[in-house]
Enzyme design. Structure first.
Site, PDB file in Angstrom:
ATOM      1  N   PRO A  15       0.792  -1.220   0.000  1.00 14.54           N
ATOM      2  CG  PRO A  15      -0.092  -1.085   2.142  1.00 14.54           C
ATOM      3  CD  PRO A  15       0.555  -2.052   1.197  1.00 14.54           C
ATOM      4  CG  ASN A  16      -0.275   4.356   1.273  1.00  9.88           C
ATOM      5  OD1 ASN A  16      -1.228   4.920   0.736  1.00  9.88           O
ATOM      6  ND2 ASN A  16      -0.360   3.802   2.465  1.00  9.88           N
ATOM      7  CG  ASP A  92      -0.281 -17.407   8.157  1.00  8.51           C
ATOM      8  OD1 ASP A  92       0.783 -17.562   8.785  1.00  8.51           O
ATOM      9  OD2 ASP A  92      -1.393 -17.302   8.715  1.00  8.51           O
ATOM     10  CD  GLU A 103      11.192  -7.394   5.546  1.00 12.93           C
ATOM     11  OE1 GLU A 103      11.534  -8.482   6.085  1.00 12.93           O
ATOM     12  OE2 GLU A 103      10.720  -6.432   6.172  1.00 12.93           O
ATOM     13  CG  HIS A 105      11.357  -2.123   4.181  1.00 13.37           C
ATOM     14  ND1 HIS A 105       9.994  -2.146   4.101  1.00 13.37           N
ATOM     15  CD2 HIS A 105      11.730  -3.260   4.819  1.00 13.37           C
ATOM     16  CE1 HIS A 105       9.551  -3.253   4.679  1.00 13.37           C
ATOM     17  NE2 HIS A 105      10.574  -3.946   5.112  1.00 13.37           N
ATOM     18  CB  SER A 107      12.553   4.488   4.772  1.00  6.83           C
ATOM     19  OG  SER A 107      11.584   3.577   5.271  1.00  6.83           O
TER      20      SER A 107
HETATM   21  C1  DQA Z   1       8.327   1.108   3.580  1.00  8.10           C
HETATM   22  C2  DQA Z   1       8.445   1.288   5.089  1.00  8.10           C
HETATM   23  C3  DQA Z   1       7.108   1.043   5.760  1.00  8.10           C
HETATM   24  O1  DQA Z   1       7.234   1.247   7.166  1.00  8.10           O
HETATM   25  C4  DQA Z   1       6.077   2.017   5.225  1.00  8.10           C
HETATM   26  O2  DQA Z   1       4.816   1.753   5.803  1.00  8.10           O
HETATM   27  C5  DQA Z   1       6.004   2.014   3.743  1.00  8.10           C
HETATM   28  C6  DQA Z   1       7.249   1.977   2.987  1.00  8.10           C
HETATM   29  C7  DQA Z   1       9.641   1.459   2.851  1.00  8.10           C
HETATM   30  O3  DQA Z   1       9.792   1.066   1.713  1.00  8.10           O
HETATM   31  O4  DQA Z   1      10.492   2.166   3.415  1.00  8.10           O
HETATM   32  O5  DQA Z   1       4.937   2.120   3.158  1.00  8.10           O
HETATM   33  O6  DQA Z   1       8.046  -0.253   3.306  1.00  8.10           O
END
Ligand code: DQA
Length: 150
Positions: A15-16, A92, A103, A105, A107
């Site tokens: 999301p986002n 799950d 994984e 991210h 940030s």
């Molecule tokens: C994120 C870090 C998450 O905490 C946050 O909710 C995101 C982006 C990142 O890519 O840094 O939506 O996954």
């Protein structure tokens, strides 16, 4: 789409992340998700991988895509966005996957609020890459390549 002659890497975005570029650029950088897809796909091409790059704001979509890919993908790179910190459903689903999971991210989640320090994805991930902005995805691809080449 699955390519027969290439290894398939499913790249999932939660999301986002569709708002990258507009969303808190000080934190996430100015690249859009489209830019990330383009850079990753062209990098993957030089390594003979096919990238299936997807984003959804819905947990159910992400779970469905993980389930569907269990026999067809060679690796999963996942930035589950906020679901990282909340979704037992995604955890799950990922437990069904025998292929390597990375994984990512943008940030550095460990430099941020305490609620971002816990990830439901990490226990099933081969490794975690965070804090390098859009370059985190390229590092994830290089890690996948390293694992699959062994
Ligand atoms: C994120 C870090 C998450 O905490 C946050 O909710 C995101 C982006 C990142 O890519 O840094 O939506 O996954």
């Amino acid at each position: 789409m699955i390519e027969i002659n290439k290894k398939n890497i499913l790249v999932l975005n939660g999301p986002n992340l569709n708002m990258l570029g507009k969303r808190e650029p000080d934190l996430y950088g100015s690249d859009t998700l489209g830019d990330i897809d383009k850079n990753l796909t062209s990098q993957a091409l030089t390594m003979n991988y096919h990238i299936d790059f997807r984003q959804s704001n819905s947990e159910g979509d992400l779970i469905g895509w993980i389930q569907d890919s269990r026999d067809s993908c060679d690796a999963i790179i996942i930035n589950a966005g906020a679901y990282t910190h909340t979704s037992i459903g995604i955890l799950d689903a990922l437990r069904l996957i025998k292929q390597p999971i990375i994984e990512v991210h943008l940030s550095n989640i460990f430099k941020r609020e305490d609620f971002r320090h816990h990830s439901y994805i990490s226990p099933v991930a081969h490794g975690v890459i965070c804090g390098f902005g859009s370059h985190s995805y390229i590092l994830a691809l290089q890690s996948v390549h390293n694992i699959l080449s062994k």
